[in-house]
Design a protein around this motif. Sequence first.
Motif, short mmCIF file in Angstrom:
data_model
loop_
_atom_site.label_atom_id
_atom_site.label_comp_id
_atom_site.label_asym_id
_atom_site.label_seq_id
_atom_site.Cartn_x
_atom_site.Cartn_y
_atom_site.Cartn_z
N ASN A 102 0.83 -1.21 0.00
CA ASN A 102 0.00 0.00 0.00
C ASN A 102 0.86 1.26 0.00
O ASN A 102 1.56 1.54 0.97
CB ASN A 102 -0.91 -0.01 1.24
N ALA A 103 0.79 2.03 -1.10
CA ALA A 103 1.59 3.25 -1.21
C ALA A 103 0.97 4.43 -0.47
O ALA A 103 1.62 5.46 -0.28
CB ALA A 103 1.79 3.63 -2.67
N LEU A 104 -0.30 4.31 -0.07
CA LEU A 104 -0.98 5.38 0.65
C LEU A 104 -0.93 6.72 -0.09
O LEU A 104 -0.83 7.78 0.52
CB LEU A 104 -0.39 5.54 2.06
N SER A 105 -0.96 6.65 -1.43
CA SER A 105 -0.91 7.85 -2.28
C SER A 105 0.31 8.71 -2.02
O SER A 105 0.29 9.92 -2.20
CB SER A 105 -2.20 8.69 -2.09
N ASP A 106 1.40 8.08 -1.60
CA ASP A 106 2.64 8.78 -1.25
C ASP A 106 3.72 8.37 -2.25
O ASP A 106 4.11 7.21 -2.31
CB ASP A 106 3.05 8.44 0.17
N LYS A 107 4.21 9.33 -3.02
CA LYS A 107 5.19 9.04 -4.07
C LYS A 107 6.48 8.46 -3.50
O LYS A 107 7.05 7.52 -4.07
CB LYS A 107 5.48 10.32 -4.86
N GLN A 108 6.98 9.00 -2.40
CA GLN A 108 8.22 8.49 -1.84
C GLN A 108 8.04 7.08 -1.30
O GLN A 108 8.90 6.22 -1.47
CB GLN A 108 8.71 9.41 -0.71
N ARG A 109 6.90 6.84 -0.67
CA ARG A 109 6.61 5.49 -0.17
C ARG A 109 6.55 4.50 -1.33
O ARG A 109 7.05 3.38 -1.24
CB ARG A 109 5.28 5.51 0.60
N GLN A 110 5.95 4.93 -2.44
CA GLN A 110 5.90 4.09 -3.62
C GLN A 110 7.30 3.73 -4.10
O GLN A 110 7.60 2.56 -4.39
CB GLN A 110 5.14 4.80 -4.73
N SER A 111 8.17 4.72 -4.18
CA SER A 111 9.54 4.49 -4.65
C SER A 111 10.28 3.54 -3.72
O SER A 111 11.04 2.67 -4.16
CB SER A 111 10.29 5.82 -4.76
N ASP A 112 10.07 3.70 -2.41
CA ASP A 112 10.71 2.80 -1.44
C ASP A 112 10.24 1.36 -1.65
O ASP A 112 11.03 0.41 -1.53
CB ASP A 112 10.38 3.25 -0.02
N MET A 113 8.96 1.20 -1.98
CA MET A 113 8.42 -0.15 -2.19
C MET A 113 8.97 -0.77 -3.47
O MET A 113 9.19 -1.98 -3.53
CB MET A 113 6.90 -0.10 -2.22
#
Length: 343
Positions: A102-113
Amino acid sequence: MPANKKVGISDIAKHAGVSIGTVSNYLNYPERVSDTLKTRISRSIAELGYVPKHAGTQIPRSSTTPVIGFIMTDIEHSLFTSIFEGAQEVCEDHGMQVIGLNALSDKQRQSDMIRLLIQMNVAGILLSTVEDSPDDVAAARAANIPIILIDHTNPRDADPVCSVMTDNVLVGQIAAEELIRTGCRKLAFLAHSFDYESVQDRQLGAQKAVMLAGGGVSVEIIDSGGLYIEDGYESGSRIAKRPIDERPDGIISATDTLGIGCINAILTESDIRVPDDISVISCENAKTEPVGMLPLTSVEPSAADIGRKAMTQMLDHIEDADAHVHATALIKPTLVRRLSTKH
């Protein structure tokens, strides 16, 4: 079920009245399933003629079960869980598994995943990207991991990849055409996050329908200030306070939450009737059913089909990367009439 329709584990789950996960356990880990459920699932498999396809794609990455990673924009939205189910169905048919993040609509979180999945050396990545993400796509490709975008296209100057998405232009067009067909002439497109590709496309589709309808039909763009039910409520409240000759008679909400909030406000704060005075139609189906609401007419994406198509493209890429042709697949939506619009 039509004879030409492929039977998948989601069909078995629906027929047996159990979850897809339970069917998956029945097929792969039967010791985890009770005898009662085994009987129900076995009967459904026999009646529907389901044939597992575990002899499918062979993935040389690992001696263990190949894993596909699916990064969702926001797991709270049922669109993404339905996409997950469609992808899981195809994975199960080919002896693979899919994990959701779940990226939670967060671009940095997405990149980390993305980096996490690369470290895990997954067989492929499905990415429901928050926004244009050429760096994340490039990172996966540099690691020689196939990546497919969900409900988003890749920028033209970025690395070519496959994408699978709802035909959102058609979504907006169908929604507007339905309102126009039932007599609405002053339409409003209620939305926020206009930088989202899906919102832009739905707006474009609504405007296309109005243009094709010719004179006498108009559409205004209303920024709801957010995408929550509360934002829809505030927008509906403002619309209800307008003089009758200045308010729309048909509202296209970019999301279910906005449409639900808008209807709540109109019915609560005025004597305006829905749909007699104002019809409301949504551009999605998030399976949200707040108490006391009129059932919301919607143009629904076939989310499970998005997941199935994405995994079909993924398998094609995995089987022969050199011969694979990157393409964008558009999944057609379906109009479901309910009580928030005139019929």
